[in-house]
Design a protein around this motif. Sequence first.
Motif, PDB file in Angstrom:
ATOM      1  N   ALA A 616       0.837  -1.206   0.000  1.00 51.35           N
ATOM      2  CA  ALA A 616       0.000   0.000   0.000  1.00 51.35           C
ATOM      3  C   ALA A 616       0.868   1.251   0.000  1.00 51.35           C
ATOM      4  O   ALA A 616       0.561   2.239  -0.693  1.00 51.35           O
ATOM      5  N   ASP A 617       1.961   1.241   0.774  1.00 52.24           N
ATOM      6  CA  ASP A 617       2.879   2.387   0.795  1.00 52.24           C
ATOM      7  C   ASP A 617       3.515   2.612  -0.576  1.00 52.24           C
ATOM      8  O   ASP A 617       3.855   3.753  -0.937  1.00 52.24           O
ATOM      9  N   LEU A 618       3.685   1.519  -1.344  1.00 48.81           N
ATOM     10  CA  LEU A 618       4.290   1.618  -2.674  1.00 48.81           C
ATOM     11  C   LEU A 618       3.255   1.812  -3.774  1.00 48.81           C
ATOM     12  O   LEU A 618       3.603   1.773  -4.962  1.00 48.81           O
ATOM     13  N   ASP A 650     -12.216   1.943  -0.716  1.00 52.35           N
ATOM     14  CA  ASP A 650     -12.961   3.198  -0.575  1.00 52.35           C
ATOM     15  C   ASP A 650     -12.160   4.364  -1.133  1.00 52.35           C
ATOM     16  O   ASP A 650     -12.663   5.186  -1.908  1.00 52.35           O
ATOM     17  N   SER A 651     -10.878   4.435  -0.773  1.00 50.74           N
ATOM     18  CA  SER A 651     -10.052   5.571  -1.194  1.00 50.74           C
ATOM     19  C   SER A 651      -9.776   5.573  -2.693  1.00 50.74           C
ATOM     20  O   SER A 651      -9.475   6.620  -3.275  1.00 50.74           O
ATOM     21  N   GLN A 657     -17.217  -2.593  -4.366  1.00 52.04           N
ATOM     22  CA  GLN A 657     -16.355  -3.666  -3.882  1.00 52.04           C
ATOM     23  C   GLN A 657     -16.040  -3.474  -2.392  1.00 52.04           C
ATOM     24  O   GLN A 657     -15.998  -4.441  -1.623  1.00 52.04           O
ATOM     25  N   ALA A 658     -15.840  -2.219  -1.984  1.00 55.71           N
ATOM     26  CA  ALA A 658     -15.588  -1.928  -0.570  1.00 55.71           C
ATOM     27  C   ALA A 658     -16.783  -2.342   0.284  1.00 55.71           C
ATOM     28  O   ALA A 658     -16.624  -2.907   1.368  1.00 55.71           O
ATOM     29  N   GLU A 659     -17.989  -2.070  -0.220  1.00 54.73           N
ATOM     30  CA  GLU A 659     -19.194  -2.450   0.514  1.00 54.73           C
ATOM     31  C   GLU A 659     -19.300  -3.966   0.641  1.00 54.73           C
ATOM     32  O   GLU A 659     -19.626  -4.490   1.716  1.00 54.73           O
ATOM     33  N   VAL A 682     -18.393   3.949   3.907  1.00 56.11           N
ATOM     34  CA  VAL A 682     -18.622   3.571   2.505  1.00 56.11           C
ATOM     35  C   VAL A 682     -20.097   3.749   2.142  1.00 56.11           C
ATOM     36  O   VAL A 682     -20.439   4.313   1.088  1.00 56.11           O
ATOM     37  N   LEU A 683     -20.989   3.293   3.018  1.00 57.13           N
ATOM     38  CA  LEU A 683     -22.426   3.404   2.749  1.00 57.13           C
ATOM     39  C   LEU A 683     -22.864   4.867   2.696  1.00 57.13           C
ATOM     40  O   LEU A 683     -23.744   5.240   1.904  1.00 57.13           O
ATOM     41  N   GLY A 684     -22.260   5.708   3.520  1.00 58.51           N
ATOM     42  CA  GLY A 684     -22.584   7.137   3.483  1.00 58.51           C
ATOM     43  C   GLY A 684     -22.215   7.752   2.149  1.00 58.51           C
ATOM     44  O   GLY A 684     -22.985   8.545   1.577  1.00 58.51           O
ATOM     45  N   LYS A 685     -21.030   7.400   1.635  1.00 52.39           N
ATOM     46  CA  LYS A 685     -20.618   7.920   0.326  1.00 52.39           C
ATOM     47  C   LYS A 685     -21.525   7.401  -0.785  1.00 52.39           C
ATOM     48  O   LYS A 685     -21.722   8.084  -1.799  1.00 52.39           O
TER      49      LYS A 685
END
Length: 762
Positions: A616-618, A650-651, A657-659, A682-685
């Motif tokens: 993730a950092d890369l 999400d980001s 897929q996040a949901e 995620v649901l809020g977005k």
Amino acid sequence: MAELDADLDHIIPSSLLPPVWAKLVVGFVSLLCFARSYDGDFVFDDSEAIVNNKDLRAETPLADLWLHDFWGSRLSSNTSHKSYRPLAVLTFRLNYYLSGGFYPVGFHVVNICLHGGISVLMVDVFSVLFGGLQFTSKGRRVHLAPRASLLAALLFAVHPVHTECVAGVVGRADLLCALFFLLSFLGYCRAFRESSKEGTHSSTFWVLLSIFLGAVAMLCKEQGITVLGLNAVFDILVIGKFNVLEIVHKVLHKDKSLGSISVLRNGALLFRMALLISGGAAVLYVRWKIMGTGPPAFTEVDNPASFADSVWVRAINYNYYYSLNAWLLLCPWWLCFDWSMGCIPLIKSFGDWRVIALAALWLCLIGLIHQALCSEDSHRRRILTLGLGFLIIPFLPASNLFFRVGFVVAERVLYLPSVGYCVLLTCGFGALSRQTKKKKLIAAVVLGILVTNVLRCVTRSSEWRSEDQLFGSALSVCPLNAKVFWERKSCFLSFQVGETEALKVHYNIGKNLADKGNQTAAIRYYREAVRLNPKYVHAMNNLGNILKERNELQEAEELLSLAVQIQPDFAAAWMNLGIVQNSLKRFEAAEQSYRTAIKHRRKYPDCYYNLGRLYADLNRHVDALNAWRNATVLKPEHSLAWNNMIILLDSTGNLAQAEAVGREALELIPNDHSLMFSLANVLGKAQKYKESEALFLKAIKANPNAASYHGNLAVLYHRWGHLSLAKKHYEISLQLDPGASGTKENYSLLRRKLGQMQKKDV
């Protein structure tokens, strides 16, 4: 034996002789000795065998208990200690179920009651050992030896060396093993009563039952199988009246009647021996097949003498360990929960004064064995033979004679051998009483020993109530033990998960201090552990963890690199080294360290999680998601891995897929408030406001002091148009975290909007 019982007439009051009263006294005293440990914590090995053992939890199938070792690892694993004790683990699981969780009181109470029950049972066992198995025509035993059996049972009940088995919850294995061991012995004795009444078939049933109970004892702890050997010795030397002195005389004089020895012509005895041998062989074969990959692999720090190059050095030190065990039975004053890692330095030459202890031990043993085998007094032969049998035979699995064991001296393995010690001591008191006219002095000595042991048991039980007291008491006994400085697991903070391996004394104090946040003192103890043993890789690993948390990354990397250099297959140290290298921005080296850790431990969810953090950092998002997915496959309750998958998806705008991932995670871990929070975001977005609100509120109920939970719920209400509720939760969030800049900015926007609305209304 009537003679021995008469010798003890001045020591044991006649009012205590009825069996019921004798058992009540023994039971009460045994409970009194260890009652103080009933409300103790889980200490030392309890953490690993109970608190961290998944086999105790309802979600683990019961069938898995028969495939795992005592610590919850698969027996087929190369890292397993091969301690196969499924029945002991099953009792832990029942304790967990009945207590409704990991509440130590219930576990301790069961241990105390087990010791009380075993002590009461010892009255019957000692009655057989001292009184023999002579029966009337109605099947009643002739000599019950009430005084001798009561005194021996009291000596057993109050022996301080039992504290580890009773006050330490993992000692349950030794207690259960002892219980079924004694039942097996008594069952075997019952065979001779039945053979005199009802014939061979009934006798065979009791022999087979004895073998079965021996197998049950082995499923509680490995030394339980030795009861079959004890039964064989009892049968040959006591029931068969095999006289070694007579045989030696016949061999020396080349007596032609040697072939007519009664034992060799006793068909019933040979049949019983065949049953014992075949039953024992079958049980051992099944045990070996279950164990899988062979004996466990221990390290030099566990048992230094077994790694010595010289056979003589190994033999001398093994015998010195035996003398230390004998001393703990004779004088149980210096007790320690762990005697390894420098506590007992190796004897490397015959010039070491400690060789005297070996000579003293063997002089005593040879004298006792000579009396047991060659005495003309058959009663003395029987008692000494059975005393030595109980002393030596159950100790054999811990002797290093057949295989390497993972300890130097362990008080817990003396629980059963102490039965033999109590027989010999009682016999000794009888002999003293017979030889002297000062009967009251002997009675005073016996009473003094009993009272002293009771007080020592109470004191030692108190030391086992918490790790602070336990580890502190060990320092006074074994100040050279590097293990005193540390213990168990400590995780890296934030979203990085580190791991350390479990060891003992100096180390344990360091661990306790680290758990309490006193890192400076913990570092001092860890450094001392490494100084005492420069190859102590586990201490290096823990010290590296603390230095990493203090941002002393260079020294942390040096320590962890040295640890994996000393022990290249140390998977935990490789993973922790990767975490440090990741923090130093040395990403390629970190990835290689993580991969090496996984190579040595294929099923390593925490390492996959940290590897995902590196990716993730890369910005290697696909690799990160795959690594975290591997972590959740290996450990479905790995909340951090699930959370990071949701956050990353999400980001990157993959809300659907996040949901899906969030819902999957909550099905597996329904009460995890951090997962509720992530999925609610995620649901809020996705403008699923009602469902998002429900999850936010549920998360806040579980963790009401999380400022971010209130802040993000306020954002949801803000978007949704529920401005008064948004204002309420912004204010709660700022009360919990006044420095949250994002929340301040959103709150300011809301207040301006509310002000504009009020002006418009006016």
